[in-house]
Design an enzyme around this catalytic site. Structure first.
Site, PDB file in Angstrom:
ATOM      1  N   GLU A   7       0.805  -1.225   0.000  1.00 13.84           N
ATOM      2  CA  GLU A   7       0.000   0.000   0.000  1.00 13.84           C
ATOM      3  C   GLU A   7       0.836   1.273   0.000  1.00 13.84           C
ATOM      4  O   GLU A   7       0.418   2.304  -0.504  1.00 13.84           O
ATOM      5  CB  GLU A   7      -0.933  -0.003   1.213  1.00 13.84           C
ATOM      6  N   ASP A 103      -2.783  -3.324   3.033  1.00 10.17           N
ATOM      7  CA  ASP A 103      -3.386  -3.520   4.355  1.00 10.17           C
ATOM      8  C   ASP A 103      -4.673  -4.314   4.203  1.00 10.17           C
ATOM      9  O   ASP A 103      -5.463  -4.070   3.278  1.00 10.17           O
ATOM     10  CB  ASP A 103      -3.696  -2.169   5.001  1.00 10.17           C
ATOM     11  N   TYR A 307      -1.514  -3.852  13.386  1.00 10.47           N
ATOM     12  CA  TYR A 307      -2.353  -2.980  12.554  1.00 10.47           C
ATOM     13  C   TYR A 307      -3.325  -2.186  13.428  1.00 10.47           C
ATOM     14  O   TYR A 307      -4.072  -2.772  14.227  1.00 10.47           O
ATOM     15  CB  TYR A 307      -3.122  -3.836  11.547  1.00 10.47           C
TER      16      TYR A 307
END
Length: 682
Positions: A7, A103, A307
């Protein structure tokens, strides 16, 4: 050739270092970077979305196109990063396999799909798979690339649906209220399906505060040696009752302990951090939601925490809790880590939300304080300490409720002593408030020092802080874990709110008053929650993207019928609010309103509304959005303080414009005096 698509640039760099053992080589193609692990494998870092959605060019002129026409307008895709798109087209023909490693959430899945579509336009036969991970560590990345799965197209389509719905709602409503109020250019107003219900929460709360009528009440306190007790009635609403009680207590010299109840209280550890709980905790130590999330994402990309966008509050069994604690046997957390590792079993606390996409937020590697910036360390430490607290024992309190009789009038006092600090020893962010009482027994006679009456009044509801607002948004289904902090940032940037706790400006009142009165569906959280649930159904594969976009447009068409039929009233209401936001205070020369004005040459100043009869004025900065905060200057009580917002910069608190001007005059006078002195000396 196999390509891994991530990303961001930093994520590509980290993953390539992990997979190559630090031997990856960077190469620049078409102005973008690739990281070659070997001659057959390379990693490409995107920059978030590389394809956007928009309206065709003919809709771009605001004043020439009816805002309502945007509701059913065609949606087109637009390139957002030409260099990366060119790179993807360049490498597509030689690509045998593409691994999407963005992600793992809705936005990440859509970003990966955007890149894949560009490659497939050049090479339809390319093989595709997906790497899912929750932390950018060696173990997690190697595990993800050893267990590749398929791209979740339904998840990507749900994100694309939100993108289109938010564009249509935001653009059409923003254009409508900006045009009717003549707020164009940099001063345009905005509205949206998440933004407007959120702003309505703040305006409605401020109305409650403004309309609140305090109720007076009294408390009667008895002071003894070492502590104070309160009358068991707690609040006296009638002063006559206070007088009767005081008359009865007249001449009292002592109180007698009539009852003591001691209890053990278990204070359970906090639940693991999901995004909402993390942002609430970060807010309590002085971070804005947007800043906390930005720092958390940096820590995640650098492999220090997991995350940060997750709803989960339950650690999955696959996490090696003891192994993670063991990472901290060195450094500033070593004593806390040793205490946890000494336990026979690490049994974590659990929240009510359990999902399978990502675990709660937790530290995944050790980093020294000296290797992080100050703000990064504070957020990292918060995550580490919260993780430790979830694995620690409950705290233990001893509470004591004491009843005291004074001339047949009942008084009470509660004590609390912490006996076992438990998790609180690991998590110092919550204040420990002990109420220590002396040793007491039933029947003890206590020396009465004084009877005191405290006059008080009920308090209005408090304003929302950022942490509490995010929690409220979650409860009402407004936005997502990934977007709530962005919505709050947008309200600040549009000058709809100031301060934290958040106070809406009069412009916000005008917009919400108009929408609530004439198109209440826009400000109703239920409408937004319903659309969010519809997008969940797309992600689950139960409904099509086209169907939900069609339903959304149908709702918005109904709203525009109300807006168009009440256009004049809406314009008046918004303009009144905007004008109120321009009033700085009272003119010291004539007593009329001082307002923010603009000269013929375009410069801004504070001027008297009595012009041309009164020419009083104060200068203002040339650039930036000016906000009248409503906070009054202590020295000039009829003058409000100002804040200046420049895009991409921290807000500047200008303060009182009169104080500011006087300080400028003093500095200029000092400069002139020094210049004259130097010239005289020469």
């Amino acid at each position: 050739m196999r390509y891994i698509i991530t990303e961001k640039h930093n994520t590509a760099k980290r993953i390539s270092e992990i997979l190559s053992g630090g031997k990856a080589k960077q190469k620049r193609i078409k102005g973008a970077n690739l990281f070659y692990i070997n001659e057959d494998l390379a990693v490409i870092g995107l920059s978030g979305h590389i394809i956007g959605v928009d309206f065709p060019p003919q809709y771009s002129r605001w004043e020439e196109v009816d805002a309502a026409s945007l509701v059913n307008a065609e949606i087109v895709t637009t390139p957002l990063n030409d260099k990366i798109i060119s790179l993807l087209k360049e490498i597509a023909p030689e690509a045998d396999e593409v691994t999407i490693a963005t992600d793992f959430d809705r936005e990440g899945e859509l970003i990966g799909l955007e890149a894949l579509k560009i490659i497939k336009e050049q090479n339809e036969s390319v093989r595709v798979n997906r790497a899912r991970y929750s932390a950018i560590t060696k173990q997690e990345i190697e595990k993800a690339f050893s267990n590749l799965v398929e791209l979740d197209y339904n998840l990507a389509h749900s994100a694309e649906t939100r993108q289109i719905i938010d564009l249509v709602w935001g653009a059409s409503l923003t254009r409508f209220i900006s045009l009717v109020s003549r707020s164009l250019g940099s001063n345009f107003l905005s509205a949206g399906r998440v933004q407007s219900p959120t702003l309505a929460l703040l305006v409605d709360r401020e109305r409650e505060i403004e309309s609140f009528v305090p109720t007076p009440y009294w408390e009667i306190h008895a002071k003894f040696d070492g502590f104070e007790a309160k009358h068991a009635k707690n609040r006296f609403l009638e002063h006559d009752e206070v007088e009767k009680c005081l008359k009865k207590l007249e001449g009292a010299k002592e109180g007698r302990v009539t009852d003591i109840k001691k209890k053990k209280k278990v204070d359970r550890p906090p639940i693991p951090f999901n995004t909402t709980e993390f942002l609430r905790a970060a807010s309590s130590i002085g971070f804005s939601a947007a800043n906390a999330m930005r720092i958390a994402e940096t820590l995640y990309v650098n492999g220090f925490i997991s995350y940060p966008r997750t709803d989960n509050t339950v650690y999955p069994e696959s996490i090696d809790l003891r192994g993670i604690v063991a990472l901290f046997k060195k450094g500033v957390f070593k004593e806390e880590a040793k205490k946890l590792l000494a336990k026979n079993e690490l049994k974590p606390s659990r929240g009510k939300k359990e999902t399978t996409d990502h675990p709660p937020i937790y530290p995944v590697s050790y980093v020294a304080k000296s290797d992080l910036k100050e703000d990064e360390w504070k957020i990292y430490e918060l995550v580490v300490r919260r993780f430790f607290a979830t694995l620690a024992e409950p705290a233990q309190w001893l509470t004591m409720g004491v009843k005291i009789d004074i001339k047949d009038e009942p008084f009470k006092v509660n004590g609390a002593i912490i006996e076992e600090y438990g998790w609180r020893a690991f998590y110092p962010y919550l204040k420990i408030e002990e109420r220590i009482l002396p040793q007491l027994s039933v029947g003890d006679l206590l020396n009465l020092i004084e009877i005191a009456v405290l006059e008080k009044e009920t308090k209005p509801p408090s304003r929302y802080g950022q942490g509490r607002l995010i929690k409220k948004m979650e409860e009402l289904g407004l936005g997502t874990k990934s977007t709530r902090h962005e919505t709050i940032s947008k309200l600040y940037s549009r000058a709809y709110i100031v301060g934290n706790p958040m106070k809406p400006t009069r412009k916000a009142y005008g917009v919400i008053d108009a929408l609530e009165k004439y198109a209440s569906m826009i400000t109703d959280p239920e409408m937004t929650r319903m659309l969010e649930e519809a997008m969940d159904r797309i992600a689950d594969g139960n409904v099509s993207e086209e169907e939900i976009i069609g339903e959304s447009r149908k709702i918005l068409n109904q709203i525009f019928e109300d807006l168009k039929s009440n256009e004049e009233a809406i314009a008046t209401t918004i303009k009144e609010g905007m004008r109120a936001d321009m009033v700085v205070g009272e003119c010291p020369d004539c007593g009329k309103e001082l307002i923010i004005r603009r000269s013929r040459r375009g410069s801004r100043f504070v001027g008297c509304s009595g012009y041309p009869d009164c020419t009083y004025s104060l200068p203002l900065p040339k650039t930036g959005k000016i906000i009248v905060t409503g906070e009054v200057c202590k020295e000039h009580g009829n003058m409000s303080k100002l804040r200046i917002i420049n895009k991409g910069k921290r807000p500047w608190d200008l303060g009182c414009p009169l104080c500011n001007f006087m300080a400028w005059q003093d500095s200029k006078k000092k400069e002139n005096d020094e210049t004259n002195h130097d010239e005289g000396g020469n």
